[in-house]
Design a protein around this motif. Sequence first.
Motif, PDB file in Angstrom:
ATOM      1  N   THR A   1      -0.304  -8.957   2.697  1.00  0.00           N
ATOM      2  CA  THR A   1      -1.490  -8.671   1.883  1.00  0.00           C
ATOM      3  C   THR A   1      -2.605  -9.580   2.353  1.00  0.00           C
ATOM      4  N   PHE A   2      -3.802  -9.007   2.543  1.00  0.00           N
ATOM      5  CA  PHE A   2      -4.957  -9.762   3.024  1.00  0.00           C
ATOM      6  C   PHE A   2      -6.155  -9.495   2.121  1.00  0.00           C
ATOM      7  N   LYS A   3      -6.973 -10.503   1.941  1.00  0.00           N
ATOM      8  CA  LYS A   3      -8.233 -10.361   1.191  1.00  0.00           C
ATOM      9  C   LYS A   3      -9.316 -11.025   2.033  1.00  0.00           C
ATOM     10  N   ASN A   4      -9.921 -10.252   2.922  1.00  0.00           N
ATOM     11  CA  ASN A   4     -10.945 -10.775   3.813  1.00  0.00           C
ATOM     12  C   ASN A   4     -12.311 -10.149   3.567  1.00  0.00           C
ATOM     13  N   ALA A   5     -12.403  -9.286   2.579  1.00  0.00           N
ATOM     14  CA  ALA A   5     -13.667  -8.617   2.281  1.00  0.00           C
ATOM     15  C   ALA A   5     -13.903  -8.604   0.779  1.00  0.00           C
ATOM     16  N   LYS A   6     -15.173  -8.622   0.400  1.00  0.00           N
ATOM     17  CA  LYS A   6     -15.523  -8.507  -1.020  1.00  0.00           C
ATOM     18  C   LYS A   6     -15.832  -7.060  -1.382  1.00  0.00           C
ATOM     19  N   GLU A   7     -16.240  -6.303  -0.380  1.00  0.00           N
ATOM     20  CA  GLU A   7     -16.608  -4.898  -0.578  1.00  0.00           C
ATOM     21  C   GLU A   7     -15.404  -3.994  -0.300  1.00  0.00           C
ATOM     22  N   PRO A   8     -15.458  -2.726  -0.722  1.00  0.00           N
ATOM     23  CA  PRO A   8     -14.353  -1.797  -0.477  1.00  0.00           C
ATOM     24  C   PRO A   8     -14.043  -1.627   1.014  1.00  0.00           C
ATOM     25  N   ILE A   9     -12.769  -1.461   1.314  1.00  0.00           N
ATOM     26  CA  ILE A   9     -12.346  -1.109   2.667  1.00  0.00           C
ATOM     27  C   ILE A   9     -12.571   0.396   2.801  1.00  0.00           C
ATOM     28  N   VAL A  10     -13.333   0.802   3.816  1.00  0.00           N
ATOM     29  CA  VAL A  10     -13.685   2.218   3.951  1.00  0.00           C
ATOM     30  C   VAL A  10     -12.904   2.936   5.045  1.00  0.00           C
ATOM     31  N   ASP A  11     -12.279   2.177   5.967  1.00  0.00           N
ATOM     32  CA  ASP A  11     -11.484   2.815   7.016  1.00  0.00           C
ATOM     33  C   ASP A  11     -10.483   1.820   7.578  1.00  0.00           C
ATOM     34  N   ILE A  12      -9.346   2.348   8.009  1.00  0.00           N
ATOM     35  CA  ILE A  12      -8.303   1.563   8.681  1.00  0.00           C
ATOM     36  C   ILE A  12      -7.835   2.373   9.872  1.00  0.00           C
ATOM     37  N   SER A  13      -7.579   1.681  10.987  1.00  0.00           N
ATOM     38  CA  SER A  13      -7.076   2.360  12.175  1.00  0.00           C
ATOM     39  C   SER A  13      -6.103   1.447  12.913  1.00  0.00           C
ATOM     40  N   PHE A  14      -4.978   2.008  13.352  1.00  0.00           N
ATOM     41  CA  PHE A  14      -4.019   1.287  14.184  1.00  0.00           C
ATOM     42  C   PHE A  14      -4.300   1.584  15.650  1.00  0.00           C
ATOM     43  N   SER A  15      -3.966   0.633  16.508  1.00  0.00           N
ATOM     44  CA  SER A  15      -4.062   0.857  17.952  1.00  0.00           C
ATOM     45  C   SER A  15      -2.969   1.850  18.361  1.00  0.00           C
ATOM     46  N   PRO A  16      -3.125   2.524  19.504  1.00  0.00           N
ATOM     47  CA  PRO A  16      -2.120   3.503  19.931  1.00  0.00           C
ATOM     48  C   PRO A  16      -0.713   2.915  20.074  1.00  0.00           C
ATOM     49  N   LEU A  17      -0.600   1.643  20.438  1.00  0.00           N
ATOM     50  CA  LEU A  17       0.714   1.003  20.561  1.00  0.00           C
ATOM     51  C   LEU A  17       1.236   0.468  19.236  1.00  0.00           C
ATOM     52  N   GLY A  18       0.375   0.423  18.212  1.00  0.00           N
ATOM     53  CA  GLY A  18       0.778  -0.053  16.903  1.00  0.00           C
ATOM     54  C   GLY A  18       0.831  -1.558  16.768  1.00  0.00           C
ATOM     55  N   ASP A  19       0.336  -2.283  17.768  1.00  0.00           N
ATOM     56  CA  ASP A  19       0.394  -3.745  17.724  1.00  0.00           C
ATOM     57  C   ASP A  19      -0.874  -4.381  17.162  1.00  0.00           C
ATOM     58  N   MET A  20      -1.865  -3.579  16.829  1.00  0.00           N
ATOM     59  CA  MET A  20      -3.106  -4.074  16.229  1.00  0.00           C
ATOM     60  C   MET A  20      -3.586  -3.061  15.204  1.00  0.00           C
ATOM     61  N   PHE A  21      -4.356  -3.551  14.222  1.00  0.00           N
ATOM     62  CA  PHE A  21      -5.079  -2.631  13.353  1.00  0.00           C
ATOM     63  C   PHE A  21      -6.409  -3.259  12.972  1.00  0.00           C
ATOM     64  N   ALA A  22      -7.355  -2.405  12.647  1.00  0.00           N
ATOM     65  CA  ALA A  22      -8.697  -2.848  12.272  1.00  0.00           C
ATOM     66  C   ALA A  22      -9.086  -2.193  10.966  1.00  0.00           C
ATOM     67  N   THR A  23      -9.946  -2.898  10.214  1.00  0.00           N
ATOM     68  CA  THR A  23     -10.490  -2.341   8.979  1.00  0.00           C
ATOM     69  C   THR A  23     -12.011  -2.408   9.045  1.00  0.00           C
ATOM     70  N   ALA A  24     -12.643  -1.486   8.367  1.00  0.00           N
ATOM     71  CA  ALA A  24     -14.101  -1.512   8.188  1.00  0.00           C
ATOM     72  C   ALA A  24     -14.351  -1.584   6.694  1.00  0.00           C
ATOM     73  N   ASP A  25     -15.313  -2.443   6.302  1.00  0.00           N
ATOM     74  CA  ASP A  25     -15.630  -2.536   4.879  1.00  0.00           C
ATOM     75  C   ASP A  25     -17.033  -1.998   4.615  1.00  0.00           C
ATOM     76  N   ALA A  26     -17.353  -1.826   3.345  1.00  0.00           N
ATOM     77  CA  ALA A  26     -18.632  -1.235   2.948  1.00  0.00           C
ATOM     78  C   ALA A  26     -19.819  -2.148   3.245  1.00  0.00           C
ATOM     79  N   ASP A  27     -19.561  -3.407   3.601  1.00  0.00           N
ATOM     80  CA  ASP A  27     -20.626  -4.347   3.945  1.00  0.00           C
ATOM     81  C   ASP A  27     -20.844  -4.418   5.463  1.00  0.00           C
ATOM     82  N   HIS A  28     -20.371  -3.399   6.196  1.00  0.00           N
ATOM     83  CA  HIS A  28     -20.605  -3.234   7.642  1.00  0.00           C
ATOM     84  C   HIS A  28     -19.839  -4.228   8.509  1.00  0.00           C
ATOM     85  N   HIS A  29     -18.727  -4.749   8.021  1.00  0.00           N
ATOM     86  CA  HIS A  29     -17.889  -5.661   8.793  1.00  0.00           C
ATOM     87  C   HIS A  29     -16.665  -4.925   9.334  1.00  0.00           C
TER      88      HIS A  29
END
Length: 131
Positions: free
Chosen positions: A50-78
């Motif tokens: 569990t992670f809490k790195n944003a104050k705004e809503p998480i709007v998207d999540i994507s895993f890398s094709p190999l599944g060894d990384m993932f990224a999130t985008a929040d409503a504050d453009h991070h």
Amino acid sequence: EVLVMVRQFDASRLRPRCVAYEPNANYIAIGFTSGIVKVLDPSTLEDVATFKNAKEPIVDISFSPLGDMFATADADHHVAVWKLSLERIVEEEGPEAEADPTAEATIKATWIYLGRHRSHWRPITALEFGL
């Protein structure tokens, strides 16, 4: 289609906004309106991390094709990025056992937070990893 499992969250603090399934079917990542990200085991729906790195809503999540990384985008453009770290833990003790690739071992998986960056001045509409 048959519903096999359901996981309910406390609606007063955890409202799911987006979800992504890791390509190798080892993890599910969920982004919440509170800025929390949870990584779940798909076979049990139990929390892996569990992670809490944003104050705004998480709007998207994507895993890398190999599944060894993932990224999130929040409503504050991070955009925030995590990397999977695998550690081999040998059951037997001693330097010979650790050097022996056939020694009985378990793999400990940990998601490592790499960082977060305000990457756009306009809302982020999608995330995609390249090959």
